[in-house]
Design a protein around this motif. Structure first.
Motif, mmCIF file in Angstrom:
data_model
loop_
_atom_site.group_PDB
_atom_site.id
_atom_site.type_symbol
_atom_site.label_atom_id
_atom_site.label_comp_id
_atom_site.label_asym_id
_atom_site.label_seq_id
_atom_site.Cartn_x
_atom_site.Cartn_y
_atom_site.Cartn_z
ATOM 1 N N GLU A 3 -0.089 10.126 -8.353
ATOM 2 C CA GLU A 3 1.276 9.272 -7.639
ATOM 3 C C GLU A 3 1.146 8.629 -6.155
ATOM 4 O OE1 GLU A 3 4.696 12.110 -9.675
ATOM 5 O OE2 GLU A 3 3.461 12.956 -8.527
ATOM 6 N N VAL A 4 0.340 9.532 -5.490
ATOM 7 C CA VAL A 4 0.041 8.969 -4.154
ATOM 8 C C VAL A 4 -0.688 7.833 -4.125
ATOM 9 C CG1 VAL A 4 -0.944 9.740 -1.793
ATOM 10 C CG2 VAL A 4 0.238 11.470 -3.173
ATOM 11 N N LEU A 5 -1.841 7.854 -4.877
ATOM 12 C CA LEU A 5 -2.725 6.618 -4.750
ATOM 13 C C LEU A 5 -1.905 5.283 -5.624
ATOM 14 C CD1 LEU A 5 -6.206 8.311 -5.999
ATOM 15 C CD2 LEU A 5 -5.207 7.688 -3.435
ATOM 16 N N LYS A 6 -0.853 5.550 -6.177
ATOM 17 C CA LYS A 6 0.008 4.108 -6.649
ATOM 18 C C LYS A 6 0.560 3.935 -5.366
ATOM 19 C CE LYS A 6 0.514 5.695 -11.147
ATOM 20 N NZ LYS A 6 1.569 6.200 -12.349
ATOM 21 N N ILE A 7 0.945 4.514 -4.447
ATOM 22 C CA ILE A 7 1.727 4.154 -3.190
ATOM 23 C C ILE A 7 0.999 3.504 -2.166
ATOM 24 C CG2 ILE A 7 3.261 4.944 -1.469
ATOM 25 C CD1 ILE A 7 4.252 7.055 -3.761
ATOM 26 N N ILE A 8 -0.302 4.252 -1.921
ATOM 27 C CA ILE A 8 -1.404 4.156 -0.858
ATOM 28 C C ILE A 8 -2.749 3.799 -1.809
ATOM 29 C CG2 ILE A 8 -2.603 4.769 0.994
ATOM 30 C CD1 ILE A 8 0.283 5.221 1.616
ATOM 31 N N PRO A 9 -2.729 2.194 -1.797
ATOM 32 C CA PRO A 9 -3.787 1.753 -2.615
ATOM 33 C C PRO A 9 -5.229 2.003 -2.111
ATOM 34 C CG PRO A 9 -2.636 -0.249 -1.663
ATOM 35 C CD PRO A 9 -1.818 1.210 -1.394
ATOM 36 N N VAL A 10 -5.621 3.073 -2.329
ATOM 37 C CA VAL A 10 -7.126 3.448 -1.742
ATOM 38 C C VAL A 10 -7.673 4.156 -2.834
ATOM 39 C CG1 VAL A 10 -6.518 3.380 0.697
ATOM 40 C CG2 VAL A 10 -6.572 5.415 -0.422
ATOM 41 N N CYS A 11 -9.052 4.308 -2.960
ATOM 42 C CA CYS A 11 -9.625 5.094 -3.908
ATOM 43 C C CYS A 11 -9.686 6.518 -3.507
ATOM 44 C CB CYS A 11 -11.181 4.542 -4.473
ATOM 45 S SG CYS A 11 -12.185 4.871 -3.120
ATOM 46 N N LYS A 12 -9.928 7.399 -4.514
ATOM 47 C CA LYS A 12 -9.992 8.955 -4.058
ATOM 48 C C LYS A 12 -10.911 9.161 -3.038
ATOM 49 C CE LYS A 12 -10.233 10.147 -8.530
ATOM 50 N NZ LYS A 12 -10.288 11.270 -9.535
ATOM 51 N N THR A 13 -11.977 8.767 -2.937
ATOM 52 C CA THR A 13 -13.114 8.953 -1.895
ATOM 53 C C THR A 13 -12.606 8.492 -0.581
ATOM 54 O OG1 THR A 13 -14.767 8.789 -3.436
ATOM 55 C CG2 THR A 13 -15.359 8.621 -1.318
ATOM 56 N N VAL A 14 -11.879 7.457 -0.516
ATOM 57 C CA VAL A 14 -11.465 6.837 0.623
ATOM 58 C C VAL A 14 -10.105 7.861 1.190
ATOM 59 C CG1 VAL A 14 -10.143 5.208 1.824
ATOM 60 C CG2 VAL A 14 -11.988 4.399 0.320
ATOM 61 N N TRP A 15 -9.431 8.287 0.229
ATOM 62 C CA TRP A 15 -8.396 9.268 0.560
ATOM 63 C C TRP A 15 -8.773 10.542 1.077
ATOM 64 C CZ3 TRP A 15 -3.323 8.956 1.318
ATOM 65 C CH2 TRP A 15 -2.503 10.046 1.432
ATOM 66 N N ALA A 26 6.504 14.787 -0.094
ATOM 67 C CA ALA A 26 7.119 13.262 -0.053
ATOM 68 C C ALA A 26 7.321 13.053 1.439
ATOM 69 C CB ALA A 26 8.097 13.297 -1.049
ATOM 70 N N GLU A 27 7.839 13.831 2.230
ATOM 71 C CA GLU A 27 7.898 13.481 3.625
ATOM 72 C C GLU A 27 6.838 13.083 4.316
ATOM 73 O OE1 GLU A 27 8.601 16.533 2.029
ATOM 74 O OE2 GLU A 27 10.580 17.198 2.754
ATOM 75 N N ASP A 28 5.855 13.911 4.076
ATOM 76 C CA ASP A 28 4.517 13.174 4.985
ATOM 77 C C ASP A 28 3.855 11.788 4.298
ATOM 78 O OD1 ASP A 28 4.334 15.950 5.977
ATOM 79 O OD2 ASP A 28 2.968 16.664 4.781
ATOM 80 N N ILE A 29 4.148 11.576 3.120
ATOM 81 C CA ILE A 29 3.730 10.333 2.424
ATOM 82 C C ILE A 29 4.594 9.238 3.244
ATOM 83 C CG2 ILE A 29 3.369 8.840 0.447
ATOM 84 C CD1 ILE A 29 1.301 11.105 0.839
ATOM 85 N N GLN A 30 5.944 9.405 3.279
ATOM 86 C CA GLN A 30 6.932 8.499 3.926
ATOM 87 C C GLN A 30 6.715 8.218 5.205
ATOM 88 O OE1 GLN A 30 9.326 6.891 1.825
ATOM 89 N NE2 GLN A 30 9.471 5.608 3.807
ATOM 90 N N ALA A 31 6.272 9.445 5.818
ATOM 91 C CA ALA A 31 5.881 9.174 7.211
ATOM 92 C C ALA A 31 4.727 8.241 7.413
ATOM 93 C CB ALA A 31 5.850 10.655 8.104
ATOM 94 N N LEU A 32 3.753 8.348 6.518
ATOM 95 C CA LEU A 32 2.630 7.795 6.578
ATOM 96 C C LEU A 32 2.691 6.142 6.250
ATOM 97 C CD1 LEU A 32 -0.730 7.182 6.592
ATOM 98 C CD2 LEU A 32 -0.671 7.961 4.091
ATOM 99 N N ILE A 33 3.796 5.871 5.290
ATOM 100 C CA ILE A 33 3.927 4.861 5.095
ATOM 101 C C ILE A 33 4.694 3.911 6.365
ATOM 102 C CG2 ILE A 33 5.689 3.262 3.505
ATOM 103 C CD1 ILE A 33 5.250 5.274 1.385
ATOM 104 N N GLU A 34 5.541 4.760 6.725
ATOM 105 C CA GLU A 34 6.254 4.165 8.046
ATOM 106 C C GLU A 34 5.332 4.034 9.273
ATOM 107 O OE1 GLU A 34 9.237 7.015 8.756
ATOM 108 O OE2 GLU A 34 10.422 6.327 7.054
ATOM 109 N N ARG A 35 4.252 4.571 9.520
ATOM 110 C CA ARG A 35 3.339 4.502 10.361
ATOM 111 C C ARG A 35 2.131 3.217 10.076
ATOM 112 N NH1 ARG A 35 2.110 9.814 10.035
ATOM 113 N NH2 ARG A 35 0.059 9.576 8.983
ATOM 114 N N MET A 36 1.955 2.753 8.645
ATOM 115 C CA MET A 36 1.233 1.908 8.440
ATOM 116 C C MET A 36 1.739 0.415 8.915
ATOM 117 S SD MET A 36 0.128 3.220 4.927
ATOM 118 C CE MET A 36 -1.700 2.644 4.769
#
Length: 60
Positions: free
Chosen positions: A14-26, A50-60
């Protein structure tokens, strides 16, 4: 982008659908401090708040 809930946990696919990187890069990004660390739910299950992923999206 699909709706991201405000609370709860997301598994890696689910995270990788939102942040489009491969597993190794993640995983390298976690080690480097670029991405948030996951929460171990069991010995073989890691999820991200989910809060951490949302914060990451806002920082990008």
């Amino acid at each position: 982008m699909s709706h991201l809930s405000e609370t709860g946990y997301l598994r890696l696919p689910e995270v990788l659908k939102i942040i489009p990187v491969c597993k190794t890069v993640w995983w390298e990004g976690i080690k480097a401090g670029k991405y948030p660390a996951g929460v171990k739910l069991s010995a073989r299950c890691t999820a991200w708040r989910a809060e951490d992923i949302q914060a990451l999206i806002e920082r990008m």
